[in-house]
Design a protein around this motif. Structure first.
Motif, short mmCIF file in Angstrom:
data_model
loop_
_atom_site.label_atom_id
_atom_site.label_comp_id
_atom_site.label_asym_id
_atom_site.label_seq_id
_atom_site.Cartn_x
_atom_site.Cartn_y
_atom_site.Cartn_z
N TYR B 78 -41.06 8.81 45.08
CA TYR B 78 -41.34 7.44 44.63
C TYR B 78 -41.72 7.45 43.15
O TYR B 78 -41.23 6.63 42.37
N ILE B 79 -42.54 8.40 42.75
CA ILE B 79 -42.93 8.48 41.33
C ILE B 79 -41.69 8.72 40.45
O ILE B 79 -41.52 8.10 39.40
N GLY B 80 -40.80 9.57 40.92
CA GLY B 80 -39.59 9.87 40.14
C GLY B 80 -38.56 8.75 40.17
O GLY B 80 -37.58 8.80 39.42
N GLY B 81 -38.76 7.76 41.04
CA GLY B 81 -37.81 6.65 41.12
C GLY B 81 -36.69 6.88 42.11
O GLY B 81 -35.70 6.13 42.12
N PHE B 82 -36.82 7.88 42.98
CA PHE B 82 -35.76 8.16 43.95
C PHE B 82 -35.97 7.44 45.27
O PHE B 82 -35.07 7.38 46.10
N ARG B 83 -37.19 6.95 45.51
CA ARG B 83 -37.48 6.19 46.72
C ARG B 83 -38.32 4.99 46.32
O ARG B 83 -39.09 5.08 45.35
N ASP B 84 -38.20 3.87 47.07
CA ASP B 84 -39.18 2.83 46.82
C ASP B 84 -40.35 3.03 47.79
O ASP B 84 -40.25 3.77 48.76
N LEU B 85 -41.45 2.36 47.48
CA LEU B 85 -42.68 2.61 48.24
C LEU B 85 -42.49 2.22 49.70
O LEU B 85 -43.01 2.88 50.60
N SER B 87 -40.01 2.58 51.50
CA SER B 87 -39.25 3.57 52.28
C SER B 87 -40.12 4.74 52.75
O SER B 87 -39.69 5.54 53.56
N ILE B 88 -41.35 4.85 52.22
CA ILE B 88 -42.24 5.89 52.74
C ILE B 88 -43.40 5.27 53.52
O ILE B 88 -44.39 5.93 53.81
N ALA B 89 -43.28 3.98 53.84
CA ALA B 89 -44.32 3.27 54.58
C ALA B 89 -43.95 3.20 56.06
O ALA B 89 -42.79 2.94 56.41
N HIS B 90 -44.92 3.44 56.91
CA HIS B 90 -44.67 3.44 58.35
C HIS B 90 -45.82 2.74 59.06
O HIS B 90 -46.97 2.84 58.65
N SER B 91 -45.48 2.05 60.14
CA SER B 91 -46.54 1.43 60.93
C SER B 91 -46.61 2.12 62.29
O SER B 91 -45.74 2.91 62.64
N TYR B 92 -47.63 1.76 63.04
CA TYR B 92 -47.87 2.40 64.34
C TYR B 92 -47.37 1.53 65.49
O TYR B 92 -47.71 1.77 66.65
#
Lengths: 320, 422
Positions: B78-85, B87-92
């Motif tokens: 995400y920091i490098g700009g290869f993923r948006d935030l 896309s690394i967010a998950h819910s239960y």
């Protein structure tokens, strides 16, 4: 022939000598007549000798020519035979391509060299069989692929995307096969065929020339190369006969599922569900023996026993 | 998995269960109860496997304070700009709705090991027959003089993903032209051994595009680090002249910071920085210490079942443990979770228990389509979890292999997050 004119000149030269000798005969005495006659005879013999030498040379020349003609006749006969066998295969194009000739089809596609295509096809063999006796393995067999509707080969479980593309009308012809081979996921985005694609156009035209040979009328499918259906690793019948413990397989499989998707989708990492168990077992042993190169898979397989590999194969084969 | 409406509904149900969970447990004496603390790679996986494989025979409660979980792995991307935030967010949501897990969004503050209950910050307690702790890491106070948790907005650690990661990226984007980014790297052992160096790669990637005259300094107390040859080759190739690493020979281990002045003192030399990324020394998540399960900074476990060496009813997973040779990584925690889940089910329901096997692979991205990896397989003995075979990417690999390695990491991300959250 160059030697003919030489021979002709020599004969003329001989005749001039004879005429010259006859002209001087009345002006000389008998002895000189005798000398002249002998000289004449010698000249005649010399001329005849030269003539014979020329003829011997000519004969050798003609023999050479004949053997040349025999060679070209043999080549012509061979070409006729090849054309006959090519003509026996029904082809979409009116003129069947000769095996060694690059031929364009109506769309301009260039079929390549089928024997080189067979070499390129080696990388496909771990999943696809072709030739007499070919059957479905991880991927469907490829006999008769030309003209077949995508995802429509009976008895093989395709990805949903492949099946959908088929019902939408995708048929395997030169253009579609060429595009699919270049980048499978560009044409069928969620195909289970985990293959990056053949980027080299020559590779594709060669492999299509090879595949094309197996799309003739079914009774004329050539024998595949003897190596075609051989296993990647040599496994004893006992190892292949182990019946896997699916419960144990399920536990072991939890390690696989960190990367391989249980629903069969693949993105960077291939799907491993629903493989024929033998193919699964062979593939894992190929990693274990470091015949297949991937370092993660070599590491995973290195510590699995024959029973554990069989357990995994049994578990993944039955996943829906 | 991305956040969607279905996941939101699931989380809503989970939140409702927060109120009723203790009473439900009190009412259902018959079923064995497993409580899992921490919803990351270890805890979410363990909860899911126990619920899934016991098919309703075991009551599973997952205690996790955040409703949206951001994976630490791929947060550098995400920091490098290869993923948006997102896309690394998950819910239960799925764990609650599809697997029947009681997801309790609260802090677990302590464990009464005699009464076998877990205390919640919101009040009340949750009883267990088996407890699984997977709390991740916390920071050792005073390990970087001048820095404490109250300075994390001025000098972010971004070593727990989410708002910290967002903050760090925003600060890097706001750097003046030709500015300076300083990372204070942690001493061993710490979460994700290649993580700081993948981060350097991603920061360099971001700056190369937006601020190419900017400088990157790493103050590092370690002689060597994970995948060092690969990272150094990559920095030289992609970010020539941008990255300067000051190792312990040159005082990289003798660092103090001043968050108010935005200065870093490296062995007596004061550096004025625009962004300071302090990754402090680490220890087991606080609950381990609170429960008396640590020796030194970490919680010792027996690798055969990941059971605590100090309490036979408590299993501990992931970064918080002292188990042996496995690195502190999400992959390791996920691998350990499956062994623990099998052992817990075996103990509570008599299901089959097979010999433990573990593995780990860490992929790192150095630049666009330039991925590398390191990994090993492990098996437990009585003393520790021991490495049995390993591999690492090589320097000088061709670009097609590096691209394939990166693509493989994307596949792995999909695989492991599905394995954690369903």
């Amino acid at each position: 022939m160059a030697n003919n004119s030489g021979l002709f000149v020599s004969v003329l030269g001989g005749a001039a000598l004879v005429l010259g000798a006859a002209y001087g005969w009345t002006a000389r005495d008998f002895r000189s007549q005798e000398l002249v006659a002998l000289t004449d005879r010698l000249s005649q013999l010399e001329a005849s000798n030269t003539d014979l030498a020329e003829r011997v040379e000519q004969k050798a020349d003609l023999e050479e020519k004949i053997s040349e003609l025999e060679v070209s006749l043999a080549a012509a006969l061979e070409a006729v035979e090849a054309a006959k066998s090519a003509a026996a295969a029904p082809a979409p194009a009116p003129a069947a391509p000769e095996p060694d000739t690059i031929v364009a089809d109506a769309s301009g596609f260039q079929f390549g060299d089928p024997s080189r295509g067979e070499e390129v096809f080696a990388q496909c063999r771990s999943c696809h069989q072709i030739g007499q006796g070919a059957s479905d393995r991880i991927g469907p067999h490829l006999n008769g692929i030309f003209g077949r509707r995508a995802g429509a080969h009976d008895g093989f479980r395709y990805s949903d995307d492949m099946a959908m593309m088929g019902s939408d009308g995708l048929t395997w012809e030169i253009e579609t096969l060429n595009a699919y081979l270049e980048n499978p996921k560009a044409l069928v985005s969620r195909t289970r065929m985990n293959f990056a694609g053949l980027k080299d156009a020559q590779d594709r035209s060669d492999i299509l020339a090879y595949l094309r040979q197996f799309s003739a009328s079914p009774q004329n499918i050539p024998e595949a190369a003897p190596t075609a259906q051989a296993r990647e690793v040599d496994l004893s019948p006992e190892v292949l006969a182990i019946v896997g413990d699916t419960d144990y397989g399920e536990y072991l499989a939890s390690e696989c599922k960190t990367c391989h998707q249980q629903d069969g989708s693949d993105q960077g990492i291939p799907s491993i569900i629903q493989w024929p168990t033998e193919d699964f077992v062979v593939a894992m042993h190929a990693y274990k023996r470091q015949i297949r190169p991937h370092p993660v898979m070599q590491m995973m397989a290195s510590r699995l026993s024959d029973e554990e590999i069989a357990a995994l194969a049994a578990y993944f084969a039955q996943l829906e | 998995m991305k956040l969607n409406r279905r996941a939101f509904v699931g989380t809503g149900m989970a939140a409702a269960s927060t109120l009723s969970a203790p009473m439900v447990h009190a009412a259902s004496h018959g079923k064995p109860k497993v409580v899992v603390v921490g919803g990351g790679a270890g805890g979410a996986t363990a909860a899911r496997y126990i619920a899934k494989d016991s098919a309703g025979e075991i009551d599973v409660t997952l205690i996790e304070p955040t409703r949206t979980y951001y994976t630490c792995f791929f947060s550098n991307l995400y920091i490098g700009g290869f993923r948006d935030l997102n896309s690394i967010a998950h819910s239960y949501g799925k764990l609650a709705s599809e697997y029947g897990i009681n997801v309790v969004h609260d802090w677990a503050t302590g464990v009464d090991r005699d009464a076998k209950t877990v205390a919640l910050a919101g009040g009340g307690s949750v009883p267990y027959d088996r407890l699984i702790l997977s709390p991740g890491i916390d920071f050792i106070e005073g390990s970087v003089p001048g820095w404490d948790i109250s300075a994390q907005n001025a000098m972010p650690h971004a070593y727990k993903a989410g708002s910290q990661t967002e903050l760090l990226k925003a600060q890097i984007m706001a750097m003046p032209e030709g500015g300076t980014y300083v990372m204070v790297a942690p001493p061993n052992p710490y979460r994700c051994p290649p993580g700081p160096y993948e981060r350097i790669s991603m920061v360099a990637h971001l700056l190369k595009a937006n601020n190419p005259t900017a400088k990157i300094i790493i103050a590092d107390p370690k002689e060597k680090f994970s995948k060092q040859a690969l990272f150094e080759e990559g920095w030289q190739k992609h970010y020539t002249g941008m990255v300067e690493r000051i190792g312990p020979d040159f005082g990289g281990g003798n660092v103090t910071v001043d968050p108010a002045a935005m200065t870093v003192n490296i062995d007596g030399e004061v550096v004025n920085a625009d962004v300071v990324n302090v990754i402090p020394a680490q220890k087991a998540g606080l609950i381990c210490d609170a429960a008396g399960l640590t020796e030194g900074n970490w919680a010792p476990v027996d690798g055969h079942s990941m059971v605590s060496r100090l309490d036979e009813n408590i299993h501990i997973l992931g970064d918080a443990t002292n188990q042996g040779d496995m690195p502190k990584s999400g992959y390791s925690a996920n691998s350990q979770a499956k062994v623990a889940a099998m052992a817990v089910r075996g103990a509570l329901t008599g299901s089959r228990v097979f010999p433990a096997k573990f593995s780990n692979t860490c992929w790192s991205l150095i630049a666009t389509d330039d991925g590398v990896k390191v990994g090993a397989a492990y098996e437990p003995n009585d003393e520790k979890i021991a490495s049995v075979s390993s591999f690492v990417s090589q320097t000088g690999e061709d670009s097609a292999l590096r691209k394939a390695t990166y693509e493989e990491s994307i596949g792995w991300y999909e695989g492991i997050t599905t394995d954690m959250f369903g």
